[in-house]
Structures are given as C-alpha cells and as structure tokens.
Design an enzyme around this catalytic site. Sequence first.
Site, mmCIF file in Angstrom:
data_model
loop_
_atom_site.group_PDB
_atom_site.id
_atom_site.type_symbol
_atom_site.label_atom_id
_atom_site.label_comp_id
_atom_site.label_asym_id
_atom_site.label_seq_id
_atom_site.Cartn_x
_atom_site.Cartn_y
_atom_site.Cartn_z
ATOM 1 N N THR A 37 -4.735 -14.772 -5.952
ATOM 2 C CA THR A 37 -4.093 -16.029 -5.541
ATOM 3 C C THR A 37 -4.286 -17.093 -6.634
ATOM 4 O O THR A 37 -3.366 -17.861 -6.928
ATOM 5 C CB THR A 37 -4.660 -16.498 -4.184
ATOM 6 O OG1 THR A 37 -4.555 -15.405 -3.265
ATOM 7 C CG2 THR A 37 -3.898 -17.688 -3.636
ATOM 8 N N ARG A 62 -11.164 -6.247 7.004
ATOM 9 C CA ARG A 62 -10.537 -4.942 7.171
ATOM 10 C C ARG A 62 -11.617 -3.879 7.352
ATOM 11 O O ARG A 62 -12.688 -3.966 6.768
ATOM 12 C CB ARG A 62 -9.715 -4.580 5.915
ATOM 13 C CG ARG A 62 -8.421 -5.358 5.798
ATOM 14 C CD ARG A 62 -7.599 -4.886 4.608
ATOM 15 N NE ARG A 62 -8.187 -5.246 3.345
ATOM 16 C CZ ARG A 62 -8.900 -4.461 2.569
ATOM 17 N NH1 ARG A 62 -9.126 -3.198 2.921
ATOM 18 N NH2 ARG A 62 -9.401 -4.887 1.442
ATOM 19 N N HIS A 66 -0.337 -3.357 -4.914
ATOM 20 C CA HIS A 66 -1.218 -4.471 -4.546
ATOM 21 C C HIS A 66 -1.256 -5.443 -5.729
ATOM 22 O O HIS A 66 -2.237 -5.498 -6.467
ATOM 23 C CB HIS A 66 -2.611 -3.893 -4.243
ATOM 24 C CG HIS A 66 -3.549 -4.841 -3.574
ATOM 25 N ND1 HIS A 66 -4.916 -4.680 -3.609
ATOM 26 C CD2 HIS A 66 -3.329 -5.950 -2.844
ATOM 27 C CE1 HIS A 66 -5.491 -5.653 -2.929
ATOM 28 N NE2 HIS A 66 -4.549 -6.436 -2.464
ATOM 29 N N TYR A 109 -7.874 -9.014 13.266
ATOM 30 C CA TYR A 109 -8.036 -9.711 12.002
ATOM 31 C C TYR A 109 -7.175 -9.184 10.863
ATOM 32 O O TYR A 109 -7.109 -7.973 10.634
ATOM 33 C CB TYR A 109 -9.513 -9.643 11.556
ATOM 34 C CG TYR A 109 -9.855 -10.747 10.590
ATOM 35 C CD1 TYR A 109 -9.792 -12.066 11.004
ATOM 36 C CD2 TYR A 109 -10.197 -10.491 9.278
ATOM 37 C CE1 TYR A 109 -10.076 -13.104 10.131
ATOM 38 C CE2 TYR A 109 -10.486 -11.519 8.403
ATOM 39 C CZ TYR A 109 -10.421 -12.821 8.835
ATOM 40 O OH TYR A 109 -10.698 -13.850 7.962
ATOM 41 N N GLY A 110 -6.548 -10.069 10.148
ATOM 42 C CA GLY A 110 -5.921 -9.802 8.849
ATOM 43 C C GLY A 110 -5.189 -8.481 8.741
ATOM 44 O O GLY A 110 -4.336 -8.144 9.570
ATOM 45 N N GLY A 111 -5.550 -7.740 7.718
ATOM 46 C CA GLY A 111 -4.860 -6.482 7.425
ATOM 47 C C GLY A 111 -4.963 -5.456 8.539
ATOM 48 O O GLY A 111 -4.184 -4.515 8.598
ATOM 49 N N SER A 151 -8.998 -6.850 -3.816
ATOM 50 C CA SER A 151 -9.082 -7.972 -2.879
ATOM 51 C C SER A 151 -10.156 -8.954 -3.334
ATOM 52 O O SER A 151 -11.227 -8.549 -3.788
ATOM 53 C CB SER A 151 -9.465 -7.449 -1.494
ATOM 54 O OG SER A 151 -8.634 -6.372 -1.147
ATOM 55 N N ALA A 152 -9.870 -10.227 -3.170
ATOM 56 C CA ALA A 152 -10.830 -11.296 -3.472
ATOM 57 C C ALA A 152 -11.309 -11.275 -4.928
ATOM 58 O O ALA A 152 -12.473 -11.524 -5.208
ATOM 59 C CB ALA A 152 -12.020 -11.234 -2.500
ATOM 60 N N CYS A 153 -10.399 -10.970 -5.847
ATOM 61 C CA CYS A 153 -10.730 -11.001 -7.284
ATOM 62 C C CYS A 153 -9.853 -12.001 -8.028
ATOM 63 O O CYS A 153 -9.690 -11.908 -9.242
ATOM 64 C CB CYS A 153 -10.549 -9.630 -7.916
ATOM 65 S SG CYS A 153 -11.867 -8.481 -7.493
ATOM 66 N N GLY A 154 -9.231 -12.928 -7.315
ATOM 67 C CA GLY A 154 -8.517 -14.000 -8.006
ATOM 68 C C GLY A 154 -7.018 -13.800 -8.140
ATOM 69 O O GLY A 154 -6.391 -14.435 -8.980
ATOM 70 N N ARG A 193 -10.172 -17.196 5.804
ATOM 71 C CA ARG A 193 -8.821 -17.187 5.225
ATOM 72 C C ARG A 193 -8.007 -18.406 5.615
ATOM 73 O O ARG A 193 -8.232 -19.014 6.658
ATOM 74 C CB ARG A 193 -8.060 -15.946 5.727
ATOM 75 C CG ARG A 193 -8.710 -14.612 5.422
ATOM 76 C CD ARG A 193 -8.432 -14.171 4.026
ATOM 77 N NE ARG A 193 -9.038 -12.881 3.707
ATOM 78 C CZ ARG A 193 -8.481 -11.974 2.898
ATOM 79 N NH1 ARG A 193 -7.304 -12.205 2.345
ATOM 80 N NH2 ARG A 193 -9.108 -10.850 2.628
ATOM 81 N N ASN A 246 -7.125 -18.972 -18.253
ATOM 82 C CA ASN A 246 -6.546 -17.634 -18.385
ATOM 83 C C ASN A 246 -5.136 -17.693 -18.983
ATOM 84 O O ASN A 246 -4.589 -16.674 -19.405
ATOM 85 C CB ASN A 246 -6.527 -16.913 -17.033
ATOM 86 C CG ASN A 246 -7.939 -16.596 -16.555
ATOM 87 O OD1 ASN A 246 -8.864 -16.509 -17.370
ATOM 88 N ND2 ASN A 246 -8.124 -16.447 -15.253
ATOM 89 N N ASP A 248 -0.015 -11.212 -3.486
ATOM 90 C CA ASP A 248 -0.755 -10.036 -2.998
ATOM 91 C C ASP A 248 -0.021 -8.701 -3.156
ATOM 92 O O ASP A 248 -0.650 -7.696 -3.413
ATOM 93 C CB ASP A 248 -1.130 -10.245 -1.525
ATOM 94 C CG ASP A 248 -2.222 -9.286 -1.060
ATOM 95 O OD1 ASP A 248 -3.168 -9.044 -1.828
ATOM 96 O OD2 ASP A 248 -2.125 -8.764 0.063
ATOM 97 N N LYS A 285 -0.883 -4.878 4.779
ATOM 98 C CA LYS A 285 -1.453 -3.699 4.118
ATOM 99 C C LYS A 285 -0.865 -2.402 4.681
ATOM 100 O O LYS A 285 -0.589 -1.458 3.957
ATOM 101 C CB LYS A 285 -2.974 -3.696 4.282
ATOM 102 C CG LYS A 285 -3.635 -4.955 3.783
ATOM 103 C CD LYS A 285 -3.385 -5.173 2.320
ATOM 104 C CE LYS A 285 -4.050 -6.448 1.836
ATOM 105 N NZ LYS A 285 -3.819 -6.694 0.418
HETATM 106 C C1 OXD Z 1 -6.938 -7.861 0.968
HETATM 107 C C2 OXD Z 1 -6.072 -8.941 1.467
HETATM 108 O O1 OXD Z 1 -7.949 -7.542 1.606
HETATM 109 O O2 OXD Z 1 -5.132 -9.284 0.745
HETATM 110 O O3 OXD Z 1 -6.626 -7.306 -0.080
HETATM 111 O O4 OXD Z 1 -6.278 -9.438 2.580
HETATM 112 MN MN MN Z 2 -4.816 -7.993 -0.926
#
Ligand code: OXD
Ligand code: MN
Length: 638
Positions: free
Chosen positions: A311, A111, A284, A255-257, A306-309, A422, A549, A331, A264
Amino acid sequence: MLHFKAIPEDYVLKAAKCAQLALGCSRAAHQTALRGVTVPNPQIAALTPKVRAFVERSAALCQPEHVHVCDGSEAEAGALLQVMQLQGAIKRLPKYDNCWLTRTDPADVARVESRTFICSEDERDVVPAARAGQKSALGNYISPKLYDKAISERFPGCMRGRTMYVIPFSMGPVGSPLSKIGVEITDSPYVVYSMRIMTRIGSKVLEALRKDENFVRCLHAVGTQGTPGWPCDPANTIILHKPIDNEIVSYGSGYGGNSLLGKKCFALRLGSVIARREGWLAEHMLIVGITDPKGRKRYIAAAFPSACGKTNLAMMTPTLPGYKVECVGDDIAWMKFDENGVLRAINPENGFFGVAPGTSATTNPMAMATVFKNTVFTNVAETKDGGVWWEGMSPAPEGLTDWKGQPFDPSKKTPAAHPNSRFCSPAAQCPIIDDNWESADGVPISAILLGGRRPSGVPLVVEARDWKHGVFMGASMRSEATAAAEYSGKVVMHDPFAMRPFFGYNFGEYLKHWLSMAQPGRHMPKIFHVNWFRKDEQGKFLWPGFGENSRVLDWVLRRCDNEPCHMETPLGYVPAPGALNTEGLKDIQMNKLFSIPKDFWIQEVDAVKKYFTEEVGEDLPNEIWDELDKLRNNVQHN
Ligand code: OXD
Ligand code: MN
C-alpha cells in the site's frame, strides 16, 4: 456442487418479501411478513436461474430467517449500518465523516492459512509432487469427500434466526472483458458492508449476469460462537475452494481474507486457476503509474508479501523532483497480454483493505488522506474524541481504548491496535487514484517488481537478466513473517511470488505458466527484485524507504528504456556506480546496501535448493533448476 434437500416452493419468495423489511425491523415484524407471502420480490425476479438456484440451495442448507438480495444502493448501506449498530457490531467514529469501528473476537484477527484448503479429485492438481500425501507449505489439499463432510458438519441450520445476504459482485469494473463475477452469500452484515467497499456490488452486476451467466459461487457463514458483536467459530473455521466447480465455501471467521471472499479466495486462489486456464496471470501485486520528469508515464506491478509495504508503494509520495506516482491498486493485479503483445493489468478490487499500523503522514500521506471518510476500521485503537489510533501513526495520545475495548496501558508491552488491524476504504477516495484505474482494457505494465523483508544479505535492487531469470527470482523469494496470518516471530519464510498462501494450483505448474508467458511478439516487462528492509549490524535500516524508493523506481524506469546504467553481479544487474540517484540523501552506505556476502548467498542457494527439492520435486521446471545452478556457480566464483 452442494447437495441439499429440496425447500418449500415459496420459501425464498417469502423470505425475500420479508427482506424488504429485514433491514432495521423487528423480529416480530419479520415473522408477520413471512406469513402467507406470495408476491414475487423484484430482487428475486432479477436473479438469473443459476443464481436463484444457488440462493435456494444455500437457504435450504443454512435455514436463515430472511434472504436479502443486495442492490448496492445507498439506502441499503444505511440500513446495514443501522443493523450493525443495533447488533453492537460497529460504532460510529464521530471525529470523521461516515467512519466506523469494529472490534472482532480476539480469536478472529487474521487469515488462517492452516485452515484454508483447495479441493480437487487429484491431489497433484494442488500440491507439488514432492509433497503428495503430506502436508505442503505450498497448498493445503482437501479431497472432495472431506470437502463435502466439512460443509455438512458446519452449515446445516447455521443461519437460523439470521438474515442471509446475497451479494452479486464484480471483480474488476463491471463489464470489462478482464473482469469476473461472483455471488457471495453471507450472514454477516459487516461482510456485506465491506464487500460494497472492496468490490462493485448490486443490481448492475445482476444486469451483467444476464449477458453471461457464469459466476463464482461463494458461501460464507460466521458461525454461532464468538463475542456478542462478532459471531464467529474459531475452533471450526475452514476456508474451502473447489476450482472445478468455481466454488468457495468459508465458515467460522468474519475477518478479512477469510470472509471477504472476492479478495484472496476469488481474485487469487480461484483467480490463479482461471488465469492459467485462460492464459493470463492473477497475482498478489500492487499496480502503480509513474510519470517521470520528461512527462512519460509508465506502470509497474509489484509483488510483496502481506504487510510488506504494497500500500505504501502504491500510494508513494516521491521525493525525487519531477516524479509523480498514481495508484491503480494496492494488493491484486489481473494481467493479460493484449493482441499487440502488451501486458495489461486491472485491479480487480474497488477498495483498500490496508494494514493500519505503521501508516502515518510521514510513511503514507496519501493513505492518511484516503481513510478518514466512508471507512470501516477493524481492531484499531479508539481515541477519546471518537477517532482512531494505531502504532506508528503519531505519539500515543492520552486516554486510548485498545483494540479489545479496554483502557490502553502504555506501560504494558501489548499494542493498542492489533498488528493486523485494518482500514477498509473506497479506492476512488485516494487523492492520487490513477485516471485509468477503472479502464476496461487495463493499464500497460512496463516492469514487475518482486520483494520482501530481508534484513540481511539481499541488495536494494537487482534486475533479472531475462524473463526466465525473473521467474526464478520470483520462485526463490523469501520474507520475514508478518501479522497478516497466524505466524509469529521474525522467521524468514519462503514466499514465492508473494503467493504462497494464495496459490490455487500446483506451484510447479504455476511456474510453467509464468515461463510460458514469454512468447515471440510480446513485450516482456523487465523483472526486478527489491529489498527496502536491509539492516546494518546494529539493526538499523540501511535505506530510508517510503518516498525515497522513488530513486529505485527512477533506475528501474531508466533500465526499462535500456539506459546502460547497470552492472553485472552474480545475482543479476544492479545500478552502476553513481547510477542510483542518491543526491540529497545523507549517510547512505551503498557498499553495504549492495554487498553480496558470499557465505550468505551460498546458504541462500542451499536453502532454496532444499525448498525446491522438499516442496516441489519433479514438478519444478528444468529452467528453474538451471537458474539455481547458474546462481550457485556465480556465487561460488564471486
Ligand atoms: C493480505 C491482505 O493478507 O492483503 O495479503 O490482506
Ligand atoms: Mn495482500
């Protein structure tokens, strides 16, 4: 509104007739088909007048060779795959069932927040008071004049020689009172194919539009530069949102978002504006169902950057005996209090667009069981037997091709898979997808988790004393930067509510909206801040994370039952000694995991104060200033 010159009467009809042939037929055949076509195409006839007007205006502006209205059928999906293979945009991964690999232009991999703008007459609608007229970290403003200019500089004729796809899509189950509809116009078959995974698309959505004509207009074009299989225009990329017109316009990135505009752009940026207008929350956040050993099921939502776990937590395999986790979404959460005062959430998405690196049979076995069929992989590495690989999946096999299509050289520092590579997979394939994940009423939320990557100073879990304190915790969230956007390095960034890149309106107003949720008769979820990422002096993680966790979730749920298993600290409530179940875990240094270093926290309070002062100013609600004072006082007298 976009303004363009009128188009010849039968242009769309001709183009649409041609689109019946467009998928997989030659250019010459299209041209023949275009000549003298007058028969109305059933797809065009199915469009409501508003959608048709949007299609006609977009076609006049972008001048595509064909227009294809997506019906969402399997035949259409097959044709799209064929077209993309012919264009060299994707290749089949023979190791798996219906899986595909895409390599983007190396300049179009994430993004682009610096080129993402929100448009309104009044800048204050978008940017908090303190930043009016300046660059803001909390919202990129663009005036209506510059918005129109940006479009007119990029879009005229940008789809010449290409097919323009019209994707009617629903965010949320089609027909749910919590769902919303959009129509994305794009010249990227990759976007169409991804949107059919990530959202519900096609004829059933057009049907729903006949009952309620409102939809969000999404116009997307990739541009004419880039690599042969991946047209884009990185130098001119722009992502525009105009909430007042329910409009999103995106140019230059596939790409993506940046390009899957339901995600997003719609579900968060425009979604947050719509949610405020209508009295709900667009966040989010992942949504997960947890059944405890007594068989009681609760749902929690969790906001991590984003990308902090997200999923990983959404699909967690709990290590605590007797616990079961089921996934609703990984997400985005749309949440609304129902008439009984219960906060109910839907996942507006239909698929997972997850970060691949770090995903493995150990870290996320459920994701691994989800992604090897019907999936599009982007920018991962390819194995010699036609499979995929990324850092963290397993030891690197021999003979990898890296994400740029080059033989992978493990002696070099560069990764085989791009850090923001991704998988794009249907949610229904997840083995632990929740039975209620498509419930039209949403699922009831008992707790909200907030968190980020904080290598030092921030305890494993802290419970907010009340809703107001929880909103303050969300406002003061910080996290290490990741590869999901264009930032580099391990800098700790402010990321309130994990929404910094996704606010559709003034952050001060967003906080007021959150505060206004607390109303008599409502069952307010408890709010917690978690940090799985604290490290010791040697840089080693203090907490094993992932399935472990579940121990934190166990404490969270017990707190939701008002079990007195907590104790007060300057930051809020933490588990009382012995209350966090660590049975069977070795070498957990609870004192380090939960320590509240005074110097660190005095600096943290100063940093948050500076941020609020410089970025928000008078738009910050007094309640949040009060909470900051309370925190400073608590920390100083600790
Ligand atoms: C992000 C995504 O960037 O979910 O947050 O793709
Ligand atoms: Mn996200």
